[in-house]
Scaffold this motif. Structure first.
Motif, PDB file in Angstrom:
ATOM      1  N   TYR A  40      -4.716 -14.259  -9.292  1.00 39.80           N
ATOM      2  CA  TYR A  40      -3.428 -13.824  -9.851  1.00 39.80           C
ATOM      3  C   TYR A  40      -3.580 -13.328 -11.289  1.00 39.80           C
ATOM      4  O   TYR A  40      -3.063 -12.270 -11.640  1.00 39.80           O
ATOM      5  CB  TYR A  40      -2.421 -14.973  -9.786  1.00 39.80           C
ATOM      6  CG  TYR A  40      -1.060 -14.608 -10.327  1.00 39.80           C
ATOM      7  CD1 TYR A  40      -0.158 -13.892  -9.542  1.00 39.80           C
ATOM      8  CD2 TYR A  40      -0.684 -14.965 -11.608  1.00 39.80           C
ATOM      9  CE1 TYR A  40       1.088 -13.540 -10.036  1.00 39.80           C
ATOM     10  CE2 TYR A  40       0.563 -14.618 -12.108  1.00 39.80           C
ATOM     11  CZ  TYR A  40       1.447 -13.908 -11.320  1.00 39.80           C
ATOM     12  OH  TYR A  40       2.677 -13.558 -11.819  1.00 39.80           O
ATOM     13  N   LYS A  46      -1.747  -9.968 -12.625  1.00 42.18           N
ATOM     14  CA  LYS A  46      -0.299 -10.122 -12.424  1.00 42.18           C
ATOM     15  C   LYS A  46       0.384  -8.842 -11.959  1.00 42.18           C
ATOM     16  O   LYS A  46       1.596  -8.691 -12.080  1.00 42.18           O
ATOM     17  CB  LYS A  46       0.376 -10.653 -13.689  1.00 42.18           C
ATOM     18  CG  LYS A  46      -0.170 -11.978 -14.161  1.00 42.18           C
ATOM     19  CD  LYS A  46       0.495 -12.424 -15.433  1.00 42.18           C
ATOM     20  CE  LYS A  46      -0.160 -13.704 -15.938  1.00 42.18           C
ATOM     21  NZ  LYS A  46       0.429 -14.169 -17.198  1.00 42.18           N
ATOM     22  N   ASN A  47      -0.392  -7.927 -11.386  1.00 45.69           N
ATOM     23  CA  ASN A  47       0.145  -6.653 -10.891  1.00 45.69           C
ATOM     24  C   ASN A  47       0.172  -6.647  -9.370  1.00 45.69           C
ATOM     25  O   ASN A  47      -0.643  -7.303  -8.714  1.00 45.69           O
ATOM     26  CB  ASN A  47      -0.715  -5.484 -11.373  1.00 45.69           C
ATOM     27  CG  ASN A  47      -0.652  -5.319 -12.871  1.00 45.69           C
ATOM     28  OD1 ASN A  47       0.427  -5.278 -13.452  1.00 45.69           O
ATOM     29  ND2 ASN A  47      -1.811  -5.242 -13.504  1.00 45.69           N
ATOM     30  N   ASP A  48       1.092  -5.853  -8.833  1.00 44.13           N
ATOM     31  CA  ASP A  48       1.154  -5.672  -7.386  1.00 44.13           C
ATOM     32  C   ASP A  48      -0.162  -5.100  -6.875  1.00 44.13           C
ATOM     33  O   ASP A  48      -0.840  -4.352  -7.592  1.00 44.13           O
ATOM     34  CB  ASP A  48       2.275  -4.705  -6.999  1.00 44.13           C
ATOM     35  CG  ASP A  48       3.671  -5.283  -7.219  1.00 44.13           C
ATOM     36  OD1 ASP A  48       3.791  -6.517  -7.362  1.00 44.13           O
ATOM     37  OD2 ASP A  48       4.635  -4.503  -7.240  1.00 44.13           O
ATOM     38  N   THR A  55       2.764  -2.426  -0.316  1.00 42.76           N
ATOM     39  CA  THR A  55       2.534  -2.995  -1.640  1.00 42.76           C
ATOM     40  C   THR A  55       2.777  -4.492  -1.528  1.00 42.76           C
ATOM     41  O   THR A  55       3.811  -4.928  -1.011  1.00 42.76           O
ATOM     42  CB  THR A  55       3.488  -2.368  -2.682  1.00 42.76           C
ATOM     43  OG1 THR A  55       3.213  -0.967  -2.755  1.00 42.76           O
ATOM     44  CG2 THR A  55       3.285  -3.000  -4.041  1.00 42.76           C
ATOM     45  N   ILE A  56       1.808  -5.269  -2.005  1.00 41.38           N
ATOM     46  CA  ILE A  56       1.883  -6.731  -1.906  1.00 41.38           C
ATOM     47  C   ILE A  56       2.072  -7.298  -3.308  1.00 41.38           C
ATOM     48  O   ILE A  56       1.339  -6.936  -4.230  1.00 41.38           O
ATOM     49  CB  ILE A  56       0.605  -7.300  -1.262  1.00 41.38           C
ATOM     50  CG1 ILE A  56       0.369  -6.660   0.118  1.00 41.38           C
ATOM     51  CG2 ILE A  56       0.680  -8.814  -1.147  1.00 41.38           C
ATOM     52  CD1 ILE A  56      -0.968  -7.017   0.745  1.00 41.38           C
ATOM     53  N   SER A  57       3.050  -8.191  -3.436  1.00 46.38           N
ATOM     54  CA  SER A  57       3.301  -8.803  -4.741  1.00 46.38           C
ATOM     55  C   SER A  57       2.069  -9.609  -5.161  1.00 46.38           C
ATOM     56  O   SER A  57       1.301 -10.084  -4.316  1.00 46.38           O
ATOM     57  CB  SER A  57       4.541  -9.688  -4.686  1.00 46.38           C
ATOM     58  OG  SER A  57       4.390 -10.703  -3.730  1.00 46.38           O
ATOM     59  N   PRO A  58       1.861  -9.775  -6.469  1.00 46.07           N
ATOM     60  CA  PRO A  58       0.623 -10.412  -6.932  1.00 46.07           C
ATOM     61  C   PRO A  58       0.454 -11.855  -6.464  1.00 46.07           C
ATOM     62  O   PRO A  58      -0.659 -12.272  -6.153  1.00 46.07           O
ATOM     63  CB  PRO A  58       0.712 -10.323  -8.454  1.00 46.07           C
ATOM     64  CG  PRO A  58       2.133 -10.060  -8.763  1.00 46.07           C
ATOM     65  CD  PRO A  58       2.716  -9.346  -7.577  1.00 46.07           C
ATOM     66  N   HIS A  59       1.541 -12.620  -6.372  1.00 46.58           N
ATOM     67  CA  HIS A  59       1.392 -14.010  -5.931  1.00 46.58           C
ATOM     68  C   HIS A  59       1.044 -14.108  -4.451  1.00 46.58           C
ATOM     69  O   HIS A  59       0.304 -14.980  -4.046  1.00 46.58           O
ATOM     70  CB  HIS A  59       2.619 -14.863  -6.296  1.00 46.58           C
ATOM     71  CG  HIS A  59       3.922 -14.325  -5.820  1.00 46.58           C
ATOM     72  ND1 HIS A  59       4.560 -13.275  -6.444  1.00 46.58           N
ATOM     73  CD2 HIS A  59       4.708 -14.689  -4.798  1.00 46.58           C
ATOM     74  CE1 HIS A  59       5.694 -13.023  -5.818  1.00 46.58           C
ATOM     75  NE2 HIS A  59       5.804 -13.869  -4.810  1.00 46.58           N
ATOM     76  N   LYS A 113       7.584 -17.283  -1.682  1.00 44.98           N
ATOM     77  CA  LYS A 113       8.687 -16.335  -1.868  1.00 44.98           C
ATOM     78  C   LYS A 113       9.926 -17.063  -2.404  1.00 44.98           C
ATOM     79  O   LYS A 113      10.584 -16.578  -3.328  1.00 44.98           O
ATOM     80  CB  LYS A 113       9.041 -15.628  -0.550  1.00 44.98           C
ATOM     81  CG  LYS A 113       8.021 -14.613  -0.088  1.00 44.98           C
ATOM     82  CD  LYS A 113       7.815 -13.530  -1.098  1.00 44.98           C
ATOM     83  CE  LYS A 113       8.415 -12.229  -0.691  1.00 44.98           C
ATOM     84  NZ  LYS A 113       8.185 -11.175  -1.696  1.00 44.98           N
ATOM     85  N   ASP A 117      10.208 -15.794  -6.090  1.00 44.40           N
ATOM     86  CA  ASP A 117      11.149 -14.675  -6.066  1.00 44.40           C
ATOM     87  C   ASP A 117      12.615 -15.096  -6.176  1.00 44.40           C
ATOM     88  O   ASP A 117      13.424 -14.369  -6.754  1.00 44.40           O
ATOM     89  CB  ASP A 117      10.953 -13.845  -4.794  1.00 44.40           C
ATOM     90  CG  ASP A 117       9.601 -13.150  -4.751  1.00 44.40           C
ATOM     91  OD1 ASP A 117       8.959 -13.046  -5.814  1.00 44.40           O
ATOM     92  OD2 ASP A 117       9.184 -12.727  -3.661  1.00 44.40           O
ATOM     93  N   PRO A 123       4.257 -18.667 -10.787  1.00 43.73           N
ATOM     94  CA  PRO A 123       3.480 -18.603  -9.545  1.00 43.73           C
ATOM     95  C   PRO A 123       2.490 -19.753  -9.343  1.00 43.73           C
ATOM     96  O   PRO A 123       2.397 -20.298  -8.239  1.00 43.73           O
ATOM     97  CB  PRO A 123       2.752 -17.259  -9.644  1.00 43.73           C
ATOM     98  CG  PRO A 123       3.670 -16.427 -10.469  1.00 43.73           C
ATOM     99  CD  PRO A 123       4.235 -17.372 -11.493  1.00 43.73           C
TER     100      PRO A 123
END
Length: 151
Positions: A40, A46-48, A55-59, A113, A117, A123
């Protein structure tokens, strides 16, 4: 087994199998959280993670990266250290383990999530809390179903 050398102080608290599960699971869990943190913060920064079709979120990407290493190690430790008396053939154990892994992946995804989110938690803290929830589920399912000794 080498791990059993550390068991005597815990003899009154845990069965040998529970101790082995806690010790192996603890080491593997620490590895998983460490890999998540490194992925992470330093790999993904910490970027997608942008792939051609998604596109996958960084976490979530960090969870996938860490799990790709910790899950096979977890199977090996469960099969040969924690539940060696199972009596099930390796491919049956692997099928059962993969089933619990799929469930754990789904639970990890849902809780990450939710915590990151929707609740706005950090995270790494979210990963640690999620891990504790998953450990209880995983131990229960593996002890009473996935690696249960043949009767």
């Amino acid at each position: 087994m080498l791990i059993d050398v550390f068991y005597p102080p815990f003899k009154k608290i845990f069965s040998l199998q529970t101790f082995r599960y806690a010790a192996c699971g603890g080491v593997n869990t620490f590895l998983d959280i460490f890999l998540f943190f490194v992925s992470y913060n330093f790999v993904l920064k910490k970027n997608d993670l942008v792939l051609p079709f998604v596109t996958i979120s960084p976490h979530i990407a960090a969870f996938i990266l860490g799990s790709s290493i910790s899950l096979p190690i977890g199977f090996y430790l469960n099969r040969y250290v924690v539940f060696p008396q199972s009596g099930l053939k390796g491919h049956h154990q692997l099928q059962r383990y993969l089933l619990v892994v799929v469930m754990c992946i789904c639970l990890n995804y849902i809780f990450l999530k939710l915590f990151v989110d929707y609740l706005g938690w950090y995270p790494t803290v979210s990963k640690i809390v999620t891990t504790f929830i998953i450990v209880v589920f995983s131990y229960t399912s593996q002890t009473f179903y996935f690696f249960k000794a043949k009767q």
